[in-house]
Design a protein around this motif. Structure first.
Motif, PDB file in Angstrom:
ATOM      1  N   LYS A 164       0.718  -1.118  -0.131  1.00  0.00           N
ATOM      2  CA  LYS A 164       0.051   0.107   0.042  1.00  0.00           C
ATOM      3  C   LYS A 164       0.826   1.403  -0.047  1.00  0.00           C
ATOM      4  O   LYS A 164       0.855   2.167  -0.700  1.00  0.00           O
ATOM      5  CB  LYS A 164      -0.886  -0.108   1.287  1.00  0.00           C
ATOM      6  CG  LYS A 164      -2.041  -1.062   0.993  1.00  0.00           C
ATOM      7  CD  LYS A 164      -3.007  -1.084   2.549  1.00  0.00           C
ATOM      8  CE  LYS A 164      -3.918  -2.159   2.558  1.00  0.00           C
ATOM      9  NZ  LYS A 164      -4.562  -2.098   3.493  1.00  0.00           N
ATOM     10  N   LEU A 165       1.965   1.440   0.841  1.00  0.00           N
ATOM     11  CA  LEU A 165       2.954   2.244   1.044  1.00  0.00           C
ATOM     12  C   LEU A 165       3.514   2.796  -0.532  1.00  0.00           C
ATOM     13  O   LEU A 165       3.881   3.594  -0.937  1.00  0.00           O
ATOM     14  CB  LEU A 165       3.876   2.189   1.996  1.00  0.00           C
ATOM     15  CG  LEU A 165       4.796   3.220   2.412  1.00  0.00           C
ATOM     16  CD1 LEU A 165       4.191   4.494   2.527  1.00  0.00           C
ATOM     17  CD2 LEU A 165       5.877   2.890   3.285  1.00  0.00           C
ATOM     18  N   LYS A 166       3.791   1.487  -1.176  1.00  0.00           N
ATOM     19  CA  LYS A 166       4.643   1.770  -2.425  1.00  0.00           C
ATOM     20  C   LYS A 166       3.722   2.384  -3.576  1.00  0.00           C
ATOM     21  O   LYS A 166       3.997   3.328  -4.239  1.00  0.00           O
ATOM     22  CB  LYS A 166       4.931   0.211  -3.055  1.00  0.00           C
ATOM     23  CG  LYS A 166       5.657   0.139  -4.408  1.00  0.00           C
ATOM     24  CD  LYS A 166       5.791  -1.301  -4.701  1.00  0.00           C
ATOM     25  CE  LYS A 166       6.234  -1.355  -6.182  1.00  0.00           C
ATOM     26  NZ  LYS A 166       6.614  -2.693  -6.581  1.00  0.00           N
ATOM     27  N   ASP A 167       2.145   1.881  -3.337  1.00  0.00           N
ATOM     28  CA  ASP A 167       1.334   2.675  -4.283  1.00  0.00           C
ATOM     29  C   ASP A 167       1.371   3.924  -4.020  1.00  0.00           C
ATOM     30  O   ASP A 167       1.139   4.816  -4.823  1.00  0.00           O
ATOM     31  CB  ASP A 167      -0.049   1.874  -4.333  1.00  0.00           C
ATOM     32  CG  ASP A 167       0.228   0.453  -4.638  1.00  0.00           C
ATOM     33  OD1 ASP A 167       1.027   0.080  -5.387  1.00  0.00           O
ATOM     34  OD2 ASP A 167      -0.707  -0.493  -4.442  1.00  0.00           O
ATOM     35  N   THR A 214       2.836   6.704  -7.189  1.00  0.00           N
ATOM     36  CA  THR A 214       1.894   7.430  -7.862  1.00  0.00           C
ATOM     37  C   THR A 214       2.299   8.985  -8.265  1.00  0.00           C
ATOM     38  O   THR A 214       2.535   9.528  -9.159  1.00  0.00           O
ATOM     39  CB  THR A 214       0.648   7.486  -7.297  1.00  0.00           C
ATOM     40  OG1 THR A 214      -0.107   6.034  -7.144  1.00  0.00           O
ATOM     41  CG2 THR A 214      -0.646   8.390  -8.069  1.00  0.00           C
ATOM     42  N   PRO A 215       2.665   9.699  -6.940  1.00  0.00           N
ATOM     43  CA  PRO A 215       3.080  11.065  -7.148  1.00  0.00           C
ATOM     44  C   PRO A 215       4.446  11.206  -7.727  1.00  0.00           C
ATOM     45  O   PRO A 215       4.686  12.254  -8.394  1.00  0.00           O
ATOM     46  CB  PRO A 215       3.096  11.647  -5.727  1.00  0.00           C
ATOM     47  CG  PRO A 215       3.189  10.310  -4.767  1.00  0.00           C
ATOM     48  CD  PRO A 215       2.350   9.247  -5.454  1.00  0.00           C
ATOM     49  N   LEU A 227       5.399  13.457 -10.931  1.00  0.00           N
ATOM     50  CA  LEU A 227       6.513  14.504 -10.665  1.00  0.00           C
ATOM     51  C   LEU A 227       7.576  14.233 -11.742  1.00  0.00           C
ATOM     52  O   LEU A 227       7.902  15.334 -12.472  1.00  0.00           O
ATOM     53  CB  LEU A 227       7.202  14.748  -9.507  1.00  0.00           C
ATOM     54  CG  LEU A 227       8.063  15.630  -9.093  1.00  0.00           C
ATOM     55  CD1 LEU A 227       7.734  16.949  -9.329  1.00  0.00           C
ATOM     56  CD2 LEU A 227       8.715  15.277  -7.839  1.00  0.00           C
ATOM     57  N   GLU A 228       7.777  13.088 -12.118  1.00  0.00           N
ATOM     58  CA  GLU A 228       8.603  12.692 -13.148  1.00  0.00           C
ATOM     59  C   GLU A 228       8.119  13.196 -14.588  1.00  0.00           C
ATOM     60  O   GLU A 228       8.840  13.603 -15.307  1.00  0.00           O
ATOM     61  CB  GLU A 228       8.963  11.126 -13.227  1.00  0.00           C
ATOM     62  CG  GLU A 228      10.173  10.809 -14.287  1.00  0.00           C
ATOM     63  CD  GLU A 228      10.158   9.512 -14.353  1.00  0.00           C
ATOM     64  OE1 GLU A 228      11.347   8.847 -14.661  1.00  0.00           O
ATOM     65  OE2 GLU A 228       9.424   8.623 -13.834  1.00  0.00           O
TER      66      GLU A 228
END
Length: 746
Positions: free
Chosen positions: A93-96, A100-101, A105-106
């Motif tokens: 969950k933390l990876k998702d 995403t941001p 940003l990339e």
């Protein structure tokens, strides 16, 4: 049976032990049947089974406890596994939530970068177009055009403008204009160097400077000059081309039988003509080009390593010349070795013409040929010296003149080059040393080499001839140095002069001097046997002559000068020898005069006459007696005190007479009575022993103390014998002793 015993039994059994080896497959024993083996295995298994049962029964409580612990461990592991699964779900969950941001940003950053690149491209495109329009207006000003082209080159190098159709034609034209400007400036550079047009050359380097390619252009230009010069050097030293030219020039004027000999000489002449022309034309022109480059760069105040262009070119030129010379044929290299000073003169004349302070002769690259030349020169200098000494013969004037001629030639060919001159001067010094050594080895040191009784022996005559030969050799070299004084470096002159210091006739003359002095001493010793010195006659109104010993001395000195000393031609050494003999004679004469006992008034007058005749006796040795300095003044002072009273003598000493106090006091004993004994008489010495003592005790303090001993003894004698008065000379002697001691303290 205990379990441990069962294990030991199985391990020690030959049959069972084979089944315990894990690395080797057990072999069936051929002595035991299969049935027996199976039976034995079954028996062993049974034993092990019973042993295990016993151990289980003995440790059943521990086994049950361990089994319960296994259950607890499984429960704990299940709990940990559930927690790990929960942790993995949270990490996913933390990876998702992070990814995403990040991806957003990339993407935005990439978009911003593209926007920025686009803006820069637009900005650079705008600058390029503006500079291009500006470039069109400066076509007639290459320096400003170079500045704009350099800026355009910098702008186009930062980004890739492919695909921008608006700039494609402009960029192609910019590159074309830059190449064209660089080519035109390079061509103008070569033309300016050839014509010596410094103004045009300055404009070219302003273009190079603005294009930021000065360093590259300088390196290429200098290297091009050096490459062209390398070809010229190789051509000048090309023996085949020189030979062809010689044959062409000599084909119509020489007989076939003499062709080889003449060609060798003509080849040498043609080779040096080529070398001299090379230095006067090609090398000179190349150097002037590089010096002009250096001066123009200095005027531009260019930043970088541009201050040593001419200096580096000169160093490379020397190396290039040496390399080409190294590759040249043997006869070319030999010609350079033989006439190496010519090559140095070419270099030195070139430097004089160029008048560039940055250029100086670095001969390290030419060391091989210089050393070879110096070696051959040394051989030429030593050869006439060695050849003139055959067996024990004395060299004649022609042989010496030949050696002098070789020395003069060696010194003259080095004119114009200080270092070569110093090197050749050292070689000349070695030849001089060889000459001196050869002569010294032939000098005779026989027992009769210093005899002065008979006519000169063959050994004495040979020694004189050797000394005269050396003197002639030395004087001729000094004459050469005087003639070349204004041309040779002071260091070279000093080296040769120092080598001449060891050449002197003085060692041989000194042998004669010692013999002559010893004979003079013997003659002067006879002064004490002269009866006239003790005569009681009144000398007033009488015409007296000198004593017989003085006549003998005069004849002896004249004979020695005419027969022995006249054999030597070295006037400085001869004068020194004669001066040495004269000084010794005067010293010994005064010593004897002051110690004559007894001495009458008549005898004093005779000694006065002897003093005057001594000058005549020594005249063959010393033409001017004043050259004896203090000794002559002392002789004159002695002549005066011979006619004075003791009181007058003491007064003259106090007024600064030149005679030593000890000598005057010894003389005054002759005025005393028989009770006041002379110092040597008190010591129980004869006159010969006194002279020996005085020869080894020249210190005035020691001599005064010697005289003081005689006075102290006389004083003790007066007291012991209760004599009422002292000798009238005694107070004078005491006063002189005191004055003499005071004079030593000053």
């Amino acid at each position: 049976m205990d379990a441990k015993d069962v294990c030991v039994e199985i391990e020690n059994d030959d049959f069972y032990s084979k089944f315990l080896d894990e690395s080797v497959k057990p072999l069936i024993n051929e002595n035991i049947s299969v049935t027996e083996q199976v039976t034995k295995l079954a028996l062993g298994i049974e034993k092990l089974g019973k042993s295990l049962e016993k151990q289980v029964l003995a440790k059943h409580n521990d086994l049950l406890t361990q089994a319960s612990h296994f259950s607890d461990l499984e429960t704990t592991l299940e709990s940990v596994q559930s927690q790990v699964q929960s942790l993995l779900r949270g990490a996913e969950k933390l990876k998702d939530r992070v990814h995403t941001p990040y991806y957003a940003l990339e993407n935005q950053t990439r978009m911003l970068e593209r926007v920025q690149t686009t803006c820069n491209l637009l900005r650079h495109s705008s600058k390029i177009l503006a500079l291009w329009n500006k470039l069109e207006g400066v076509k007639d000003n290459p320096a400003k055009e170079a500045i704009i082209l350099f800026e355009l080159n910098e702008l186009t190098g930062d980004y890739d403008f492919d695909g921008i159709e608006l700039l494609q034609e402009v960029l192609r034209e910019v590159q074309h204009r830059r190449k064209e400007l660089l080519a035109n400036s390079t061509e103008a550079l070569q033309t300016s160097l050839l014509n010596g047009d410094k103004t045009k050359l300055l404009q070219c380097f302003k273009v190079f400077h603005n294009l930021q390619c000065t360093d590259e252009q300088i390196k290429n230009t200098v290297q091009s000059i050096l490459n062209d010069l390398k070809k010229e050097i190789a051509t000048a030293l090309n023996v085949q081309m020189v030979s062809i030219e010689v044959k062409k020039s000599s084909s119509g004027r020489m007989a076939p039988g003499k062709a080889n000999i003449m060609n060798a000489q003509d080849f040498k002449i043609k080779l040096w003509d080529n070398i001299e022309k090379l230095f006067k034309v090609e090398i000179y022109n190349s150097c002037t080009k590089v010096i002009m480059l250096q001066n123009v760069i200095n005027e531009l105040h260019a930043i970088g390593n541009f201050r040593n262009i001419a200096k580096n070119f000169w160093s490379n030129l020397l190396v290039t010349f040496a390399n080409e010379l190294e590759r040249s044929p043997l006869n070319v290299s030999q010609s350079i070795e033989i006439d190496f000073p010519k090559l140095l003169k070419c270099f030195n004349d070139l430097l004089s013409r160029l008048k560039c302070k940055d250029l100086e002769m670095n001969r390290s690259s030419l060391t091989k040929w210089e050393n070879s030349f110096l070696s051959k020169s040394l051989g030429k200098l030593l050869e006439p010296v060695r050849s003139m000494w055959h067996l024990s013969q004395v060299p004649n004037m022609d042989q010496i003149d030949n050696a002098i001629r070789v020395i003069a030639e060696a010194l003259s060919i080095s004119l114009g080059d200080k270092q070569l001159s110093i090197s050749l001067a050292n070689s000349v010094a070695k030849s001089i040393k060889q000459m001196n050594m050869e002569a010294e080895q032939r000098l005779s040191m026989d027992s009769d080499v210093a005899q002065i009784i008979e006519s000169p022996t063959s050994s004495q005559q040979k020694n004189a001839d050797l000394c005269n030969s050396l003197y002639y050799f030395s004087s001729q070299i000094k004459r050469v140095l005087v003639n070349m004084n204004s041309m040779l470096p002071p260091e070279s002159i000093q080296i040769v002069q120092n080598s001449l210091k060891d050449i002197s006739s003085m060692p041989i003359l000194q042998l004669f001097a010692e013999s002559i002095k010893n004979s003079l001493y013997i003659i002067l010793m006879t002064m004490h046997d002269e009866s006239d010195l003790v005569k009681a006659d009144d000398p007033s109104g009488k015409t007296l002559s000198c004593s017989p010993y003085m006549k003998e001395l005069q004849q002896f000195v004249s004979r020695c000068k005419d027969i022995y000393l006249s054999m030597f031609q070295e006037k400085p050494a001869l004068n020194e020898c004669c001066m040495n003999i004269s000084v010794a004679c005067v010293e010994r004469f005064m010593l004897h005069v002051c110690n004559v006992r007894p001495l009458s008034k008549y005898g004093r007058v005779k000694l006065q006459i002897d003093c005057k005749h001594l000058e005549t006796a020594l005249s063959p040795l010393v033409s001017d007696m004043t050259e004896l300095g203090d000794h002559y003044r002392q002789l004159k002072a002695l002549n005066l005190i011979l006619e004075k009273t003791p009181q007058e003598i003491a007064k003259s000493q106090s007024e600064g007479a030149s005679l030593p106090y000890s000598l005057v006091m010894m003389f005054l004993f002759s005025h005393a009575g028989p009770q006041l004994l002379a110092p040597h008489t008190c010591a129980g010495w004869n006159i010969q022993k006194l002279v020996q003592w005085l020869d080894t005790h020249k210190n005035e303090r020691e001599r005064l103390e010697f005289v003081a001993g005689a006075l102290q003894r006389y004083q003790n004698h007066v007291r012991q014998n209760q004599i009422t008065t002292y000798d009238e000379v005694y107070p004078v002697l005491v006063q002189l002793l005191e004055d003499g001691r005071k004079s030593l303290k000053k």
